[in-house]
Design an enzyme around this catalytic site. Structure first.
Site, PDB file in Angstrom:
ATOM      1  CG  ASN A   1      -2.022  -1.069   1.064  1.00 31.44           C
ATOM      2  OD1 ASN A   1      -2.306  -1.779   2.015  1.00 31.44           O
ATOM      3  ND2 ASN A   1      -2.610  -1.232  -0.114  1.00 31.44           N
TER       4      ASN A   1
ATOM      5  CE  LYS B   1      -3.176   1.344   4.848  1.00 31.88           C
ATOM      6  NZ  LYS B   1      -3.203  -0.049   4.313  1.00 31.88           N
TER       7      LYS B   1
END
Ligand SMILES: [Ca+2]
Ligand SMILES: [Ca+2]
Ligand SMILES: [Ca+2]
Ligand SMILES: [Ca+2]
Length: 501
Positions: free
Chosen positions: A240, A245
């Site tokens: 990712n 995150k």
């Protein structure tokens, strides 16, 4: 008053068990008594021998392990367990010969203090914490086959201090993060002074699944995350590639309350600060993002009871800002009247960001992303309760002329150290923790700002290998700042605390 406090300190000290230091060395033998002269050979022997309050002290060298280290014993606030590298020595925990698909270190116990170890090449997580109230300080997690340090299975109130996680990569490249308080993680976990770089997936990942009974809150302070979504070789990964995150879930709109203070995200392949469908409260104070794919990717919906807050944040270099229209914003660099160019910074050169830490374990002191004299971002921020210099807070993660990033070391057996008291400020009670080395007479005295002694909290022989906790009551003192000072032999340390009345 003074007499009472001395009695209280003496009682607290005397209720602690007689802690031992159990030495473990790659040149030792498990049939040895575990002393400095005759150390054990294996960490497992130190672990099976230790009782709460004891220290397992690893001498320098490489411990090549072929099975998971599993620690399930729990200590208590008064009697923690310690697993420490011997001061000044380098300890490598090498799982590269382990094979299989297991984690390197599994910590299901609570009240452990782990310091100074390098966890290398475990087939799965370098370390996994499911216990609570543990501290991991000055550790390294690198080249593991999944996330370097993962916290889940209810892990709560753990503190990860001045630690690094990098070059972690799993076979799919889509799972290995630097630090992951994720899935069914508990609440109250705290990261301070940590770095995560070149992990195949994300730097930090707060992805939640399944729906938690209590929405967890995780805090990151003074942390750096960069070049995630790239491999050790520098090539892009297929993961990712986000810096921080924050949370979310791909299935059920779940929440993770995330607090980011003085954090820095740069050159991550996809997003610097990534909401990732998080429905919880996201609080970003004095954060800086520089040249990520997107600097702030926070445009998704969040729950009605949640608040998205961005104050004093900076977006610089390439990579734009996507923030939800309902976010509470104040003095962020992408809004008027600010204009951000590279001239706002002393340097945009990232040389040294992976470099060695300062002697106290704090992040290296660089000019990268520090504000240049004359920048319109200096003294232009909003007071958000963080310390600042000058007439007002600056924007971004480094306050001008501020401390580079103070170390957050704590007292552990075998070193001389005086902790910051807790709580602070306080009224009327607080506690102070310290350790000494070598053993000897120690005094802990409180002074007012005129230099007058107002209390003696400890005046006794103190042993190396123990951590002392004393309580202080300011019930009869007037409010204000005081100094407390620890002296043992040639070692002296002093700190300030605030009595709020
Ligand atoms: Ca992923
Ligand atoms: Ca991830
Ligand atoms: Ca400017
Ligand atoms: Ca300022």
């Amino acid at each position: 008053m003074r007499f009472l406090m001395m009695v209280m300190a003496a009682l607290l000290a005397s209720t602690q068990v007689d802690a031992r230091i159990l030495y473990v060395s790659t040149s030792g033998l498990d049939t040895n008594p575990g002393t400095f002269e005759l150390p054990f050979r294996n960490i497992s022997k130190g672990y099976s021998t230790a009782v709460a309050g004891d220290t397992i002290m690893l001498r320098g060298g490489t411990f090549a392990l072929t099975a998971t280290i599993s620690f399930s014993k729990s200590g208590s606030t008064a009697n923690k367990y310690y697993l420490l590298a011997y001061p000044g020595e380098y300890v490598l925990i090498d799982f590269s010969g382990m094979g299989g698909s297991s984690r390197g270190f599994s910590l299901s116990g609570s009240y452990w203090y782990i310091r100074g170890l390098d966890f290398y090449k475990a087939p799965d997580n370098g370390m996994h914490i499911s216990g609570s109230n543990n501290t991991v300080e000055r550790c390294i997690f690198r080249e593991n086959g999944d996330t370097g340090l993962q916290l889940s299975n209810g892990a709560s109130n753990n503190r990860i201090i001045n630690s690094d996680s990098y070059y972690n990569v799993d076979a799919s490249q889509g799972n290995a993060d630097g630090f992951a308080p994720k899935l069914d993680v508990g609440t109250g976990n705290y990261f301070y002074g940590c770095r995560a770089w070149q992990n195949s997936d994300d730097g930090w990942d707060g992805y939640i699944r399944p729906r938690p009974a209590v929405v967890p809150t995780t805090t990151m302070e003074n942390c750096w995350t960069f070049r995630n979504g790239y491999l050790k070789s520098g090539a892009a990964s297929t993961g990712n590639g986000n810096g921080f995150k924050m949370g979310g879930s791909d299935t059920a709109n779940l929440s993770h309350n995330v607090i980011l203070k003085n954090c820095l995200a740069f050159q991550n392949r996809v997003k610097g600060f990534d909401q990732n469908n998080d429905r919880g409260s996201m609080t970003l104070l004095n954060c800086t993002a520089f040249s990520n794919g997107t600097n702030y990717g926070m445009s998704g919906v969040f729950d009605a009871g949640s608040v998205m807050t961005l104050k004093n944040c900076v977006s610089a270099g390439t990579g734009g800002v996507n923030v939800h229209a309902n976010a509470v914003q104040a003095t962020n660099s992408w809004r008027a009247p600010f204009v951000v160019t590279n001239d706002d910074f002393q340097s945009i050169d990232t040389t040294g960001v992976r470099g060695p830490r300062n002697a106290d374990g704090s992040l290296p002191t660089l000019s990268f992303m520090r504000l240049a004299p004359g920048s319109d971002l200096i003294d232009a921020g909003t007071n958000v309760g963080l310390p600042f210099n000058g007439s007002a807070p600056d924007l971004g993660c480094f306050e001008t002329s501020g401390p580079s990033s103070a170390g957050d070391d704590a007292a552990v057996p075998g070193i001389f150290h005086l902790d910051q008291n807790y709580p602070n400020p306080f009224n009327p009670e607080t506690q102070i923790t310290f350790s000494v080395a070598p053993s000897g007479r120690a005094t802990l005295v409180v002074y007012n700002l005129l230099g007058q002694k107002v209390a003696t909290l400890f005046e006794d022989d103190a042993e190396r290998g123990r951590v002392y906790t004393v309580k202080f009551s300011g019930a009869r003192l007037s409010g204000g700042a005081y100094i407390y000072r620890l002296q043992s032999g040639a070692n002296v340390a002093a700190r300030k605390f605030i009595l709020l009345k």
